[in-house]
Design a protein around this motif. Structure first.
Motif, PDB file in Angstrom:
ATOM      1  N   HIS A 310       0.851  -1.195   0.000  1.00 43.21           N
ATOM      2  CA  HIS A 310       0.000   0.000   0.000  1.00 43.21           C
ATOM      3  C   HIS A 310       0.886   1.245   0.000  1.00 43.21           C
ATOM      4  CE1 HIS A 310       0.277   1.714   4.114  1.00 43.21           C
ATOM      5  NE2 HIS A 310       0.485   0.474   4.521  1.00 43.21           N
ATOM      6  N   GLN A 311       0.343   2.346  -0.470  1.00 43.92           N
ATOM      7  CA  GLN A 311       1.138   3.552  -0.702  1.00 43.92           C
ATOM      8  C   GLN A 311       0.988   4.613   0.386  1.00 43.92           C
ATOM      9  OE1 GLN A 311       3.333   3.493  -3.365  1.00 43.92           O
ATOM     10  NE2 GLN A 311       2.577   1.375  -3.323  1.00 43.92           N
ATOM     11  N   GLY A 312       0.197   4.319   1.416  1.00 44.46           N
ATOM     12  CA  GLY A 312      -0.001   5.289   2.487  1.00 44.46           C
ATOM     13  C   GLY A 312      -1.203   6.168   2.219  1.00 44.46           C
ATOM     14  N   GLY A 313      -1.178   7.363   2.811  1.00 39.35           N
ATOM     15  CA  GLY A 313      -2.287   8.288   2.668  1.00 39.35           C
ATOM     16  C   GLY A 313      -2.384   9.231   3.839  1.00 39.35           C
ATOM     17  N   PRO A 314      -3.542   9.837   4.043  1.00 35.42           N
ATOM     18  CA  PRO A 314      -3.731  10.714   5.193  1.00 35.42           C
ATOM     19  C   PRO A 314      -3.451   9.962   6.495  1.00 35.42           C
ATOM     20  CG  PRO A 314      -5.533  10.971   3.647  1.00 35.42           C
ATOM     21  CD  PRO A 314      -4.731   9.802   3.179  1.00 35.42           C
ATOM     22  N   ALA A 315      -2.960  10.689   7.480  1.00 32.67           N
ATOM     23  CA  ALA A 315      -2.642  10.087   8.776  1.00 32.67           C
ATOM     24  C   ALA A 315      -3.405  10.840   9.865  1.00 32.67           C
ATOM     25  CB  ALA A 315      -1.131  10.117   9.016  1.00 32.67           C
ATOM     26  N   GLY A 316      -2.976  10.690  11.118  1.00 32.77           N
ATOM     27  CA  GLY A 316      -3.630  11.363  12.236  1.00 32.77           C
ATOM     28  C   GLY A 316      -4.112  10.373  13.268  1.00 32.77           C
ATOM     29  N   TYR A 317      -5.435  10.227  13.396  1.00 31.46           N
ATOM     30  CA  TYR A 317      -6.009   9.352  14.416  1.00 31.46           C
ATOM     31  C   TYR A 317      -6.131   7.899  13.963  1.00 31.46           C
ATOM     32  CZ  TYR A 317      -6.854  13.369  17.341  1.00 31.46           C
ATOM     33  OH  TYR A 317      -6.674  14.480  18.126  1.00 31.46           O
ATOM     34  N   ALA A 318      -5.611   7.591  12.798  1.00 33.77           N
ATOM     35  CA  ALA A 318      -5.477   6.214  12.327  1.00 33.77           C
ATOM     36  C   ALA A 318      -4.138   6.139  11.621  1.00 33.77           C
ATOM     37  CB  ALA A 318      -6.608   5.839  11.377  1.00 33.77           C
ATOM     38  N   GLY A 319      -3.587   4.929  11.533  1.00 32.85           N
ATOM     39  CA  GLY A 319      -2.311   4.796  10.843  1.00 32.85           C
ATOM     40  C   GLY A 319      -2.379   5.378   9.446  1.00 32.85           C
ATOM     41  N   ARG A 320      -3.453   5.075   8.735  1.00 35.59           N
ATOM     42  CA  ARG A 320      -3.792   5.738   7.473  1.00 35.59           C
ATOM     43  C   ARG A 320      -5.292   5.993   7.521  1.00 35.59           C
ATOM     44  NH1 ARG A 320       0.837   4.834   7.952  1.00 35.59           N
ATOM     45  NH2 ARG A 320       2.423   4.449   6.357  1.00 35.59           N
ATOM     46  N   ASP A 321      -5.695   7.187   7.135  1.00 33.07           N
ATOM     47  CA  ASP A 321      -7.091   7.591   7.322  1.00 33.07           C
ATOM     48  C   ASP A 321      -7.664   8.193   6.039  1.00 33.07           C
ATOM     49  OD1 ASP A 321      -9.423   7.933   8.750  1.00 33.07           O
ATOM     50  OD2 ASP A 321      -8.791   9.794   9.714  1.00 33.07           O
ATOM     51  N   PRO A 322      -7.837   7.403   4.975  1.00 37.71           N
ATOM     52  CA  PRO A 322      -7.623   5.968   4.830  1.00 37.71           C
ATOM     53  C   PRO A 322      -6.383   5.686   3.999  1.00 37.71           C
ATOM     54  CG  PRO A 322      -9.031   6.702   3.075  1.00 37.71           C
ATOM     55  CD  PRO A 322      -8.602   7.943   3.831  1.00 37.71           C
ATOM     56  N   ARG A 323      -6.102   4.388   3.755  1.00 35.64           N
ATOM     57  CA  ARG A 323      -5.139   4.035   2.721  1.00 35.64           C
ATOM     58  C   ARG A 323      -5.701   4.488   1.386  1.00 35.64           C
ATOM     59  NH1 ARG A 323      -3.272  -2.210   4.032  1.00 35.64           N
ATOM     60  NH2 ARG A 323      -2.279  -1.786   6.057  1.00 35.64           N
ATOM     61  N   VAL A 324      -4.866   5.126   0.607  1.00 43.23           N
ATOM     62  CA  VAL A 324      -5.344   5.694  -0.653  1.00 43.23           C
ATOM     63  C   VAL A 324      -5.364   4.629  -1.745  1.00 43.23           C
ATOM     64  CG1 VAL A 324      -4.774   7.329  -2.487  1.00 43.23           C
ATOM     65  CG2 VAL A 324      -4.667   8.038  -0.103  1.00 43.23           C
ATOM     66  N   THR A 325      -6.461   4.603  -2.471  1.00 45.85           N
ATOM     67  CA  THR A 325      -6.614   3.766  -3.661  1.00 45.85           C
ATOM     68  C   THR A 325      -7.293   4.610  -4.733  1.00 45.85           C
ATOM     69  OG1 THR A 325      -8.845   2.956  -3.155  1.00 45.85           O
ATOM     70  CG2 THR A 325      -6.993   1.746  -2.173  1.00 45.85           C
ATOM     71  N   ALA A 326      -7.540   4.012  -5.890  1.00 45.15           N
ATOM     72  CA  ALA A 326      -8.229   4.715  -6.964  1.00 45.15           C
ATOM     73  C   ALA A 326      -9.684   4.999  -6.624  1.00 45.15           C
ATOM     74  CB  ALA A 326      -8.148   3.894  -8.251  1.00 45.15           C
TER      75      ALA A 326
END
Length: 385
Positions: A310-326
Protein backbone atom coordinates in the motif's frame (compact mmCIF):
# COMPACT_ATOMS: atom_id res chain seq x y z
CA UNK A 1 -30.71 -3.47 28.09
CA UNK A 2 -28.00 -2.63 30.62
CA UNK A 3 -28.67 0.08 33.18
CA UNK A 4 -26.15 2.92 33.39
CA UNK A 5 -25.31 5.22 36.25
CA UNK A 6 -23.52 8.53 36.15
CA UNK A 7 -20.08 8.41 37.71
CA UNK A 8 -19.33 11.16 40.20
CA UNK A 9 -15.69 12.12 40.46
CA UNK A 10 -14.46 11.28 43.98
CA UNK A 11 -13.61 14.27 46.20
CA UNK A 12 -10.10 12.89 46.61
CA UNK A 13 -9.54 13.44 42.90
CA UNK A 14 -11.01 16.93 43.03
CA UNK A 15 -8.45 17.77 45.72
CA UNK A 16 -5.60 15.91 44.06
CA UNK A 17 -3.56 19.10 43.63
CA UNK A 18 -2.59 18.84 47.29
CA UNK A 19 -1.02 15.44 46.68
CA UNK A 20 2.73 15.59 45.82
CA UNK A 21 2.15 12.67 43.45
CA UNK A 22 -0.19 14.86 41.41
CA UNK A 23 2.70 16.02 39.24
CA UNK A 24 2.77 12.52 37.76
CA UNK A 25 -1.00 12.15 37.32
CA UNK A 26 -2.28 11.94 33.78
CA UNK A 27 -5.04 14.32 32.74
CA UNK A 28 -6.89 14.30 29.45
CA UNK A 29 -5.03 16.53 26.95
CA UNK A 30 -8.28 17.84 25.48
CA UNK A 31 -8.51 21.51 24.58
CA UNK A 32 -11.90 23.06 25.34
CA UNK A 33 -11.55 25.28 22.28
CA UNK A 34 -10.64 22.40 19.97
CA UNK A 35 -13.39 20.17 21.39
CA UNK A 36 -16.00 22.85 20.76
CA UNK A 37 -14.95 22.96 17.11
CA UNK A 38 -15.16 19.17 16.84
CA UNK A 39 -18.60 19.13 18.44
CA UNK A 40 -19.79 21.76 15.97
CA UNK A 41 -18.50 19.64 13.10
CA UNK A 42 -20.43 16.61 14.35
CA UNK A 43 -23.60 18.67 14.87
CA UNK A 44 -23.24 19.85 11.28
CA UNK A 45 -23.22 16.20 10.20
CA UNK A 46 -26.38 15.59 12.22
CA UNK A 47 -28.01 18.64 10.63
CA UNK A 48 -27.13 17.39 7.15
CA UNK A 49 -28.57 13.95 7.92
CA UNK A 50 -31.65 15.24 9.73
CA UNK A 51 -30.71 13.30 12.86
CA UNK A 52 -30.51 14.23 16.56
CA UNK A 53 -27.73 11.95 17.82
CA UNK A 54 -24.68 9.99 16.69
CA UNK A 55 -23.09 6.95 18.34
CA UNK A 56 -19.26 6.84 18.16
CA UNK A 57 -17.76 3.39 18.69
CA UNK A 58 -14.31 3.14 17.06
CA UNK A 59 -10.89 4.05 18.43
CA UNK A 60 -10.34 6.55 15.62
CA UNK A 61 -13.60 8.45 16.13
CA UNK A 62 -13.54 8.34 19.94
CA UNK A 63 -9.97 9.52 20.42
CA UNK A 64 -10.49 12.27 17.84
CA UNK A 65 -13.76 13.54 19.30
CA UNK A 66 -12.54 13.35 22.91
CA UNK A 67 -9.33 15.08 21.77
CA UNK A 68 -6.78 12.59 23.00
CA UNK A 69 -8.43 10.38 25.61
CA UNK A 70 -7.26 6.77 25.84
CA UNK A 71 -10.15 4.37 25.25
CA UNK A 72 -8.24 1.11 24.97
CA UNK A 73 -6.97 -1.57 27.29
CA UNK A 74 -5.85 -4.25 24.86
CA UNK A 75 -4.18 -2.84 21.77
CA UNK A 76 -5.88 -5.64 19.86
CA UNK A 77 -9.30 -5.16 21.44
CA UNK A 78 -12.33 -2.98 20.93
CA UNK A 79 -12.64 0.37 22.74
CA UNK A 80 -13.72 0.18 26.37
CA UNK A 81 -16.08 3.11 25.81
CA UNK A 82 -18.78 4.36 23.46
CA UNK A 83 -19.99 7.92 23.13
CA UNK A 84 -23.35 9.40 22.24
CA UNK A 85 -23.29 12.89 20.77
CA UNK A 86 -26.72 14.49 20.89
CA UNK A 87 -28.01 18.04 20.76
CA UNK A 88 -28.02 18.28 24.56
CA UNK A 89 -24.43 17.17 25.13
CA UNK A 90 -21.88 14.35 25.06
CA UNK A 91 -22.39 11.09 26.96
CA UNK A 92 -19.49 8.69 27.43
CA UNK A 93 -20.34 5.16 28.56
CA UNK A 94 -17.69 2.77 29.88
CA UNK A 95 -17.55 -0.40 31.95
CA UNK A 96 -17.84 -0.12 35.73
CA UNK A 97 -14.30 -1.43 36.22
CA UNK A 98 -12.93 1.33 33.96
CA UNK A 99 -15.07 4.24 35.13
CA UNK A 100 -12.92 5.46 38.03
CA UNK A 101 -9.75 5.68 35.95
CA UNK A 102 -11.57 7.23 33.01
CA UNK A 103 -13.08 9.87 35.31
CA UNK A 104 -9.71 10.66 36.85
CA UNK A 105 -7.45 10.58 33.80
CA UNK A 106 -9.31 10.54 30.48
CA UNK A 107 -12.56 12.52 30.78
CA UNK A 108 -12.62 15.94 29.08
CA UNK A 109 -14.58 18.72 30.72
CA UNK A 110 -18.22 18.86 29.72
CA UNK A 111 -18.62 15.14 28.95
CA UNK A 112 -21.09 13.17 31.08
CA UNK A 113 -19.71 9.81 32.18
CA UNK A 114 -21.90 6.74 32.69
CA UNK A 115 -21.02 3.21 33.76
CA UNK A 116 -22.38 -0.11 32.59
CA UNK A 117 -21.59 -3.46 34.27
CA UNK A 118 -18.46 -5.09 32.88
CA UNK A 119 -20.66 -7.77 31.32
CA UNK A 120 -23.04 -5.23 29.77
CA UNK A 121 -23.40 -3.99 26.20
CA UNK A 122 -21.64 -0.66 25.69
CA UNK A 123 -23.32 0.21 22.43
CA UNK A 124 -26.84 -0.49 23.65
CA UNK A 125 -26.25 1.47 26.84
CA UNK A 126 -24.74 4.45 25.02
CA UNK A 127 -27.55 4.49 22.47
CA UNK A 128 -30.10 4.68 25.28
CA UNK A 129 -28.44 7.06 27.71
CA UNK A 130 -29.25 10.21 25.79
CA UNK A 131 -32.92 9.45 25.24
CA UNK A 132 -35.35 11.69 27.08
CA UNK A 133 -38.99 11.09 27.97
CA UNK A 134 -38.84 7.56 26.58
CA UNK A 135 -38.23 8.71 23.02
CA UNK A 136 -37.62 5.82 20.68
CA UNK A 137 -35.23 7.61 18.35
CA UNK A 138 -32.27 5.45 17.29
CA UNK A 139 -28.95 7.30 17.05
CA UNK A 140 -27.12 7.50 13.77
CA UNK A 141 -24.47 4.77 13.52
CA UNK A 142 -20.88 5.85 13.01
CA UNK A 143 -20.53 3.65 9.96
CA UNK A 144 -23.35 5.53 8.23
CA UNK A 145 -21.30 8.75 8.24
CA UNK A 146 -17.77 7.33 8.02
CA UNK A 147 -16.86 9.59 5.10
CA UNK A 148 -18.24 12.71 6.81
CA UNK A 149 -16.39 11.93 10.05
CA UNK A 150 -13.17 11.38 8.16
CA UNK A 151 -13.59 14.80 6.57
CA UNK A 152 -14.30 16.32 9.99
CA UNK A 153 -10.95 15.16 11.37
CA UNK A 154 -8.83 15.90 8.28
CA UNK A 155 -7.63 19.29 9.44
CA UNK A 156 -5.74 19.07 12.72
CA UNK A 157 -6.49 21.82 15.21
CA UNK A 158 -3.76 23.73 17.10
CA UNK A 159 -3.62 21.55 20.20
CA UNK A 160 -3.54 18.27 18.37
CA UNK A 161 -1.08 19.62 15.79
CA UNK A 162 1.34 20.44 18.62
CA UNK A 163 0.88 17.01 20.22
CA UNK A 164 1.41 15.30 16.87
CA UNK A 165 4.58 17.23 16.12
CA UNK A 166 6.00 16.37 19.53
CA UNK A 167 5.24 12.66 19.17
CA UNK A 168 6.66 12.54 15.65
CA UNK A 169 9.90 14.25 16.66
CA UNK A 170 10.30 11.91 19.63
CA UNK A 171 9.86 8.87 17.39
CA UNK A 172 12.50 10.17 15.01
CA UNK A 173 14.87 10.64 17.94
CA UNK A 174 14.17 7.12 19.19
CA UNK A 175 14.98 5.73 15.75
CA UNK A 176 18.29 7.61 15.70
CA UNK A 177 19.27 6.45 19.18
CA UNK A 178 18.41 2.79 18.64
CA UNK A 179 19.74 2.39 15.10
CA UNK A 180 22.97 4.21 15.99
CA UNK A 181 23.67 1.45 18.53
CA UNK A 182 22.88 -1.39 16.12
CA UNK A 183 25.55 -3.77 14.89
CA UNK A 184 25.59 -6.46 12.19
CA UNK A 185 25.09 -9.18 14.81
CA UNK A 186 22.17 -7.35 16.46
CA UNK A 187 19.06 -9.45 15.87
CA UNK A 188 15.82 -8.08 14.48
CA UNK A 189 14.05 -8.94 17.75
CA UNK A 190 16.70 -7.09 19.74
CA UNK A 191 16.27 -4.01 17.58
CA UNK A 192 12.47 -3.86 17.80
CA UNK A 193 12.63 -4.62 21.53
CA UNK A 194 14.80 -1.55 22.02
CA UNK A 195 12.39 0.52 19.92
CA UNK A 196 9.39 -0.76 21.87
CA UNK A 197 10.97 0.03 25.24
CA UNK A 198 11.70 3.59 24.21
CA UNK A 199 8.22 4.12 22.75
CA UNK A 200 6.51 2.90 25.92
CA UNK A 201 8.84 5.03 28.05
CA UNK A 202 7.67 8.02 26.00
CA UNK A 203 4.08 7.32 27.04
CA UNK A 204 3.08 5.96 23.65
CA UNK A 205 1.79 2.64 22.36
CA UNK A 206 3.82 0.76 19.72
CA UNK A 207 1.22 -0.26 17.15
CA UNK A 208 3.59 -1.51 14.45
CA UNK A 209 7.22 -2.60 14.81
CA UNK A 210 8.91 -4.13 11.77
CA UNK A 211 12.50 -5.01 10.96
CA UNK A 212 14.31 -6.87 8.22
CA UNK A 213 18.00 -7.59 8.11
CA UNK A 214 19.84 -8.12 4.85
CA UNK A 215 18.74 -11.78 4.65
CA UNK A 216 15.05 -10.77 4.58
CA UNK A 217 15.11 -7.56 2.54
CA UNK A 218 12.56 -8.89 0.05
CA UNK A 219 9.74 -8.63 2.61
CA UNK A 220 7.91 -5.30 2.74
CA UNK A 221 6.04 -6.06 5.97
CA UNK A 222 8.80 -7.87 7.84
CA UNK A 223 7.76 -8.97 11.32
CA UNK A 224 10.96 -9.39 13.33
CA UNK A 225 12.77 -12.71 13.72
CA UNK A 226 15.93 -13.91 15.46
CA UNK A 227 17.90 -13.20 12.27
CA UNK A 228 20.90 -10.85 12.66
CA UNK A 229 20.76 -7.56 10.82
CA UNK A 230 23.75 -8.39 8.66
CA UNK A 231 25.08 -5.69 6.38
CA UNK A 232 21.87 -3.67 5.98
CA UNK A 233 18.49 -3.36 7.72
CA UNK A 234 15.17 -1.51 7.73
CA UNK A 235 13.16 -0.54 10.82
CA UNK A 236 9.53 0.61 10.75
CA UNK A 237 7.66 2.11 13.69
CA UNK A 238 4.08 3.31 14.09
CA UNK A 239 3.23 4.61 17.55
CA UNK A 240 0.16 6.20 19.12
CA UNK A 241 -0.07 8.80 21.87
CA UNK A 242 -3.19 10.73 22.85
CA UNK A 243 -4.94 9.01 19.96
CA UNK A 244 -2.58 10.27 17.27
CA UNK A 245 -0.51 7.79 15.25
CA UNK A 246 2.89 8.75 13.83
CA UNK A 247 4.77 6.58 11.32
CA UNK A 248 8.42 6.36 10.33
CA UNK A 249 10.82 4.11 8.40
CA UNK A 250 14.60 4.25 8.60
CA UNK A 251 17.50 2.25 7.15
CA UNK A 252 20.94 1.43 8.53
CA UNK A 253 23.91 -0.27 6.87
CA UNK A 254 27.36 -1.37 7.90
CA UNK A 255 29.18 -1.04 4.58
CA UNK A 256 29.26 1.45 1.73
CA UNK A 257 26.25 -0.06 -0.06
CA UNK A 258 26.14 -1.45 -3.57
CA UNK A 259 25.68 0.76 -6.63
CA UNK A 260 22.27 -0.80 -7.25
CA UNK A 261 21.15 -0.07 -3.68
CA UNK A 262 22.31 3.52 -3.80
CA UNK A 263 20.57 4.03 -7.14
CA UNK A 264 17.30 2.49 -5.91
CA UNK A 265 17.37 4.60 -2.73
CA UNK A 266 17.71 7.77 -4.80
CA UNK A 267 14.92 6.72 -7.17
CA UNK A 268 12.43 5.85 -4.41
CA UNK A 269 13.08 9.28 -2.88
CA UNK A 270 12.26 10.77 -6.28
CA UNK A 271 8.98 8.83 -6.33
CA UNK A 272 8.16 10.26 -2.92
CA UNK A 273 9.03 13.77 -4.11
CA UNK A 274 6.51 13.43 -6.93
CA UNK A 275 3.86 12.31 -4.42
CA UNK A 276 4.67 15.29 -2.21
CA UNK A 277 4.31 17.62 -5.20
CA UNK A 278 0.84 16.21 -5.85
CA UNK A 279 -0.25 16.62 -2.21
CA UNK A 280 -1.72 20.11 -2.37
CA UNK A 281 -4.95 21.67 -1.06
CA UNK A 282 -7.89 20.75 -3.26
CA UNK A 283 -6.27 17.70 -4.81
CA UNK A 284 -8.36 14.53 -4.80
CA UNK A 285 -6.79 11.43 -3.35
CA UNK A 286 -7.70 9.28 -6.33
CA UNK A 287 -5.85 11.75 -8.55
CA UNK A 288 -2.82 11.60 -6.27
CA UNK A 289 -2.99 7.81 -6.51
CA UNK A 290 -2.76 8.14 -10.28
CA UNK A 291 0.36 10.29 -9.84
CA UNK A 292 1.85 7.61 -7.59
CA UNK A 293 1.38 4.97 -10.26
CA UNK A 294 2.97 7.20 -12.88
CA UNK A 295 5.90 8.09 -10.58
CA UNK A 296 6.98 4.46 -10.27
CA UNK A 297 7.23 4.19 -14.03
CA UNK A 298 8.88 7.59 -14.35
CA UNK A 299 11.66 6.61 -11.96
CA UNK A 300 12.37 3.16 -13.30
CA UNK A 301 10.54 0.85 -10.91
CA UNK A 302 8.01 -0.57 -13.34
CA UNK A 303 4.28 -0.27 -13.64
CA UNK A 304 3.48 -3.01 -11.13
CA UNK A 305 5.38 -1.73 -8.09
CA UNK A 306 2.43 0.13 -6.60
CA UNK A 307 0.64 -3.22 -6.38
CA UNK A 308 3.31 -4.76 -4.11
CA UNK A 309 2.51 -2.65 -1.03
CA UNK A 310 0.00 0.00 0.00
CA UNK A 311 1.14 3.55 -0.70
CA UNK A 312 0.00 5.29 2.49
CA UNK A 313 -2.29 8.29 2.67
CA UNK A 314 -3.73 10.71 5.19
CA UNK A 315 -2.64 10.09 8.78
CA UNK A 316 -3.63 11.36 12.24
CA UNK A 317 -6.01 9.35 14.42
CA UNK A 318 -5.48 6.21 12.33
CA UNK A 319 -2.31 4.80 10.84
CA UNK A 320 -3.79 5.74 7.47
CA UNK A 321 -7.09 7.59 7.32
CA UNK A 322 -7.62 5.97 4.83
CA UNK A 323 -5.14 4.04 2.72
CA UNK A 324 -5.34 5.69 -0.65
CA UNK A 325 -6.61 3.77 -3.66
CA UNK A 326 -8.23 4.72 -6.96
CA UNK A 327 -11.61 4.56 -5.20
CA UNK A 328 -10.88 7.18 -2.51
CA UNK A 329 -12.15 10.60 -3.59
CA UNK A 330 -11.48 12.68 -0.45
CA UNK A 331 -10.07 16.16 -1.05
CA UNK A 332 -6.82 17.33 0.54
CA UNK A 333 -7.14 20.24 3.00
CA UNK A 334 -4.70 22.57 4.71
CA UNK A 335 -3.46 21.31 8.06
CA UNK A 336 -3.97 17.68 7.08
CA UNK A 337 -1.28 15.11 8.02
CA UNK A 338 -0.05 12.38 5.69
CA UNK A 339 2.22 9.39 5.66
CA UNK A 340 3.12 8.29 2.17
CA UNK A 341 5.30 5.17 1.94
CA UNK A 342 6.44 4.30 -1.58
CA UNK A 343 8.56 1.17 -1.79
CA UNK A 344 10.46 -0.93 -4.29
CA UNK A 345 12.59 -4.07 -4.13
CA UNK A 346 14.85 -3.54 -1.11
CA UNK A 347 13.89 0.12 -0.63
CA UNK A 348 11.23 2.14 1.16
CA UNK A 349 10.86 5.70 2.43
CA UNK A 350 8.33 6.91 5.01
CA UNK A 351 7.79 9.96 7.22
CA UNK A 352 4.84 11.67 8.84
CA UNK A 353 4.21 15.11 7.32
CA UNK A 354 1.64 17.88 7.62
CA UNK A 355 0.42 20.22 4.90
CA UNK A 356 1.07 23.81 6.00
CA UNK A 357 0.80 27.20 4.31
CA UNK A 358 4.51 26.95 3.43
CA UNK A 359 4.10 23.45 1.99
CA UNK A 360 4.64 20.00 3.44
CA UNK A 361 6.36 20.01 6.83
CA UNK A 362 8.14 16.82 7.84
CA UNK A 363 7.22 16.02 11.46
CA UNK A 364 9.31 12.88 12.04
CA UNK A 365 12.58 14.79 12.08
CA UNK A 366 15.76 14.35 14.11
CA UNK A 367 18.56 16.71 13.10
CA UNK A 368 21.13 14.03 13.92
CA UNK A 369 19.92 11.75 11.12
CA UNK A 370 21.74 12.13 7.78
CA UNK A 371 19.70 13.69 4.99
CA UNK A 372 19.92 14.79 1.42
CA UNK A 373 17.97 17.49 -0.39
CA UNK A 374 15.30 16.13 -2.73
CA UNK A 375 13.27 18.71 -4.62
CA UNK A 376 13.99 21.33 -1.95
CA UNK A 377 13.11 19.15 1.04
CA UNK A 378 15.48 17.40 3.44
CA UNK A 379 14.88 13.66 3.18
CA UNK A 380 16.46 10.83 5.17
CA UNK A 381 19.18 8.65 3.70
CA UNK A 382 20.52 5.38 5.02
CA UNK A 383 22.53 5.71 8.23
CA UNK A 384 25.98 4.27 7.49
CA UNK A 385 27.83 2.91 10.52
Amino acid sequence: MSQTTTVVTPPSLLNAAADPADQFRRTAPASAKDRAIKRRRVLDILDAKGQDSLLLTTHTALTWYLDGSRVHISLAGDPIAALLVDREGDHLVTFNNEAGRVAAEELPAGVSLHAVPWYGNLHEAAAAVGRSSGAAAVPLAEAAVATELRAARQQLLPGESARYANLSAELAGIMTDVLSDARPDTTEFELVSALAARVVAAGAEPLVLLCNGSSRSEFRHPLATHSPLGRRAMAVMCARRDGLVANITRWVRFDAGTPDELDAEARIAAVEADIFDATVPGARLDAIFGEIQAAYVRHGFGADQWEQHHQGGPAGYAGRDPRVTAAVTDTVVMGQPFTWNPSGPGVKIEDTVQLMESGLKVLTVDDRWPTTTVNGLQRPVTLQL
